[in-house]
Design an enzyme around this catalytic site. Structure first.
Site, mmCIF file in Angstrom:
data_model
loop_
_atom_site.group_PDB
_atom_site.id
_atom_site.type_symbol
_atom_site.label_atom_id
_atom_site.label_comp_id
_atom_site.label_asym_id
_atom_site.label_seq_id
_atom_site.Cartn_x
_atom_site.Cartn_y
_atom_site.Cartn_z
ATOM 1 N N GLY A 1 0.813 -1.084 -0.068
ATOM 2 C CA GLY A 1 -0.037 0.004 0.019
ATOM 3 C C GLY A 1 0.639 1.142 -0.260
ATOM 4 N N LYS B 1 4.570 -0.731 -14.107
ATOM 5 C CA LYS B 1 6.426 -1.518 -13.998
ATOM 6 C C LYS B 1 7.002 -2.526 -15.369
ATOM 7 C CE LYS B 1 7.284 -3.953 -10.540
ATOM 8 N NZ LYS B 1 7.072 -3.992 -9.318
HETATM 9 C C1 LIG Z 1 5.814 -4.915 -5.822
HETATM 10 S S1 LIG Z 1 4.312 -5.089 -4.818
HETATM 11 C C2 LIG Z 1 3.635 -3.965 -5.146
HETATM 12 C C3 LIG Z 1 4.334 -2.458 -4.377
HETATM 13 C C4 LIG Z 1 3.415 -1.624 -3.597
HETATM 14 N N1 LIG Z 1 2.964 -0.471 -4.841
HETATM 15 C C5 LIG Z 1 3.346 -0.881 -2.879
HETATM 16 O O1 LIG Z 1 3.606 0.565 -3.126
HETATM 17 O O2 LIG Z 1 3.538 -0.759 -1.930
HETATM 18 C C6 LIG Z 1 3.739 -5.751 -6.808
HETATM 19 C C7 LIG Z 1 2.370 -6.647 -6.327
HETATM 20 O O3 LIG Z 1 2.159 -7.329 -7.209
HETATM 21 C C8 LIG Z 1 1.029 -8.101 -7.025
HETATM 22 N N2 LIG Z 1 0.615 -9.114 -8.416
HETATM 23 C C9 LIG Z 1 1.102 -9.924 -9.100
HETATM 24 N N3 LIG Z 1 0.631 -10.943 -9.962
HETATM 25 C C10 LIG Z 1 -0.728 -9.727 -9.557
HETATM 26 C C11 LIG Z 1 -2.201 -9.962 -10.332
HETATM 27 N N4 LIG Z 1 -2.523 -11.040 -11.209
HETATM 28 N N5 LIG Z 1 -3.325 -9.212 -10.021
HETATM 29 C C12 LIG Z 1 -3.201 -7.894 -8.909
HETATM 30 N N6 LIG Z 1 -2.058 -8.114 -8.328
HETATM 31 C C13 LIG Z 1 -0.743 -8.959 -8.298
HETATM 32 C C14 LIG Z 1 1.323 -8.491 -6.275
HETATM 33 O O4 LIG Z 1 0.591 -9.333 -5.210
HETATM 34 C C15 LIG Z 1 2.326 -8.000 -5.083
HETATM 35 O O5 LIG Z 1 2.063 -7.737 -3.764
#
Ligand SMILES: C[S@@+](CC[C@H](N)C(=O)[O-])C[C@H]1O[C@@H](n2cnc3c(N)ncnc32)[C@H](O)[C@@H]1O
Length: 199
Positions: free
Chosen positions: A52, A154
């Protein structure tokens, strides 16, 4: 201590001091400072929002008259001023759910996508998986983004980077690649800044 590790620790420490849930928050702060992607009162959706950090930053940037919605596979702890959907970017019903959430005849001003797959360690596979997730984000964006809206996606760099960036360029007036200082130098992630959705 290597410079990169020192920098990582610096952002982790700063995130703790400033009450951000992740050091990723600084990437969005830095990208927004350079490109003015999110404005006061905007309606923002983030794909891959857990835990988050970006949602916290987006909520501050849009202010009380804005709207912030996050999507993730994982549950996230509630945050004042934001809503969440637990689900996957490739859910065929997602577009419909997002449009219902924002209300009739309305769309989002900004789409943020910070998704990462579970990494296998085999770079080519992780790159293709990540681009596939982000391509889903683009397909959803096309349906939910306001004309002239902005986005950040990203991407993990690799053989499909160029073709995906070209795809994005078909839909936005301006597309730029950016690596904010808070993104680890040794990580091959990049952010594609997309301004002016053509609709
Ligand atoms: C690097 S983290 C994001 C960090 C976030 N932007 C923050 O500021 O805290 C990447 C996220 O992508 C999510 N993710 C991966 N595959 C996904 C999908 N198919 N649908 C939605 N979210 C997904 C993961 O669960 C993970 O929480």
């Amino acid at each position: 201590m290597k410079l990169t590790k020192a920098r990582r620790d610096q952002y982790r420490k700063l995130a703790k001091q400033q009450g951000y849930r992740s050091r990723a928050a600084f990437k969005l702060l830095q990208l927004n400072k350079s490109y003015k992607i999110i404005k006061n009162s905007d309606k923002v959706v983030e794909f891959g929002c857990a835990p988050g950090g970006w949602i916290q930053v987006a909520t501050q940037l849009v202010g009380p008259s804005g709207f912030v919605l996050g999507l993730d596979l994982k549950e996230i702890n509630p945050l004042a001023g934001a809503s969440f959907i637990k689900g996957s970017i490739d859910d065929p019903l997602l577009t419909q759910i997002l449009l219902q959430t924002i209300g009739p005849n309305d769309k989002f001003d900004v789409v943020l996508s910070d998704m990462s797959p579970n990494v296998s360690g085999i770079w080519e596979i992780d790159h293709e998986r990540q681009i596939s997730l982000t391509r889903h984000a683009l397909l959803v964006s096309i349906r939910i983004l306001e004309r002239r809206g902005n986005a950040i996606y990203k991407i993990f760099q690799g053989v499909s980077t160029r073709s995906f960036v070209n795809e994005l360029a078909e839909h936005f007036a301006l597309v730029k690649l950016s690596k904010p200082p808070a993104s680890r130098q040794e990580s091959s992630e990049l952010y594609v800044i997309c301004l002016g959705f053509k609709g």
